[in-house]
Write an enzyme that holds these catalytic residues in place. Structure first.
Site, PDB file in Angstrom:
ATOM      1  N   ASP A   1     -32.540  10.185  10.097  1.00  0.00           N
ATOM      2  CA  ASP A   1     -31.083  10.226  10.187  1.00  0.00           C
ATOM      3  C   ASP A   1     -30.698  10.331  11.650  1.00  0.00           C
ATOM      4  OD1 ASP A   1     -30.400  13.360  10.700  1.00  0.00           O
ATOM      5  OD2 ASP A   1     -32.048  13.189   9.269  1.00  0.00           O
TER       6      ASP A   1
ATOM      7  N   ASP B   1     -22.407  15.597   4.181  1.00  0.00           N
ATOM      8  CA  ASP B   1     -23.183  16.587   4.938  1.00  0.00           C
ATOM      9  C   ASP B   1     -22.365  17.871   5.000  1.00  0.00           C
ATOM     10  OD1 ASP B   1     -24.497  18.128   6.806  1.00  0.00           O
ATOM     11  OD2 ASP B   1     -24.497  16.616   8.395  1.00  0.00           O
TER      12      ASP B   1
ATOM     13  N   GLU C   1     -22.746  21.877   5.558  1.00  0.00           N
ATOM     14  CA  GLU C   1     -23.688  22.858   6.089  1.00  0.00           C
ATOM     15  C   GLU C   1     -22.966  23.803   7.040  1.00  0.00           C
ATOM     16  OE1 GLU C   1     -26.190  21.378   9.415  1.00  0.00           O
ATOM     17  OE2 GLU C   1     -25.620  19.349   8.703  1.00  0.00           O
TER      18      GLU C   1
END
Length: 281
Positions: free
Chosen positions: A80, A169, A171
């Site tokens: 990534d 994503d 987090e």
């Protein structure tokens, strides 16, 4: 006649005590998970610079040499990337055995990756199956607004066998308190808003990238997404460890941020034909 009275040390302490108590209470509040970030914003990176896994080492640490899956199942190597990597040497990654890639497309509703074309097109041109991810900032705008921004700026999907579904994503907050000032119920609602909007726009359930410890802290280890959203879990160690509630297995595992060429390397839980299957939906 005006008389000046001196203030004794004891009297001064009595006057200062309420202010000191207020400051102590404020410090305690800011230390709580999900509380507002510290007032000194200069301690945080510039908005738009967040990248997948940025908080993993600081919060979960890392151990071992990385990458042992603990299973006999085939694994397919992937990477990534974000603007942090700049122009990527895709032919070198392909030669090393990397067969899939995810590229950061957007963050919040205020950022688009300036290296997106080189990264997204370059990975495709060497033969990789690729997709895009969105770095969520739940304290700035709604989940729906961010899903729309993502789809409108590189996060779409097509059934061509080479395009993976988009990734949320979600987090640690690099710009402040780890849970973005949200309660656990509020975070679950925000995530639900994003994934529902993404599916309505693209027809695909997005992948959810997260770390188990963050998921526990900020969603209360909610088990409501495992049946629909593939899991991409972050843990920099020799085994993947405990998964968030609701998922019996991972689809992808980010196992290191110090791999060759770009840093972030991942295992796909299956052979290359399974990567193609995820791309095809």
């Amino acid at each position: 006649m005006l008389v000046h009275r001196s203030t004794t040390p004891a009297a001064r302490r009595r006057h200062l005590a309420p202010a000191a108590a207020l400051l102590a209470a404020l410090a305690l509040l800011l230390a709580l998970p999900g509380a507002a970030g510290a007032a000194d914003s200069s301690a945080f990176p510039e908005r738009g610079t967040a990248r997948m896994g940025q908080g993993v080492i600081a919060h979960d640490g890392q151990g071992g040499s990385g990458g042992s899956t603990g299973t006999a199942a085939a694994q397919t190597e992937g990477v990534d990337v974000s603007g942090h990597q700049g122009d990527v040497a895709w032919p070198a990654l392909w030669s090393s055995g990397v067969r899939w890639a995810y590229v950061k497309a957007t963050e919040g509703t205020y950022y688009k990756n300036t290296y997106f074309t080189q990264q997204y097109t370059g990975s495709y041109d060497v033969g990789m199956i690729r997709g895009t991810y969105h770095f969520a900032t739940p304290d700035t705008t709604s989940g729906a607004a961010q899903a729309n921004h993502f789809v409108d700026n590189g996060g779409g999907w097509s059934r061509d066998g080479r395009t993976l579904p988009g990734v949320l994503d979600i987090e640690w907050n690099p710009y402040g308190a780890q849970c973005y000032g949200k309660t656990q119920a509020g975070m679950v609602a925000w995530i639900r808003d994003f994934v529902n909007t993404y599916k309505a726009r693209t027809g695909r359930d997005p992948v959810i990238y997260t770390a188990t410890s963050w998921w526990k802290d900020c969603t209360g280890n909610n088990a409501g997404f495992g049946a629909t959203n593939p899991l991409w879990v972050a843990r920099y160690n020799t085994t993947v460890g405990e998964l968030p509630a609701g998922w019996g297995y991972y689809t992808m595992w980010q196992y290191t941020s110090s791999g060759p060429t770009v840093g972030d390397h991942n295992h796909f839980n299956g052979a290359l034909d399974r990567v193609v299957a995820l791309a095809n939906g």
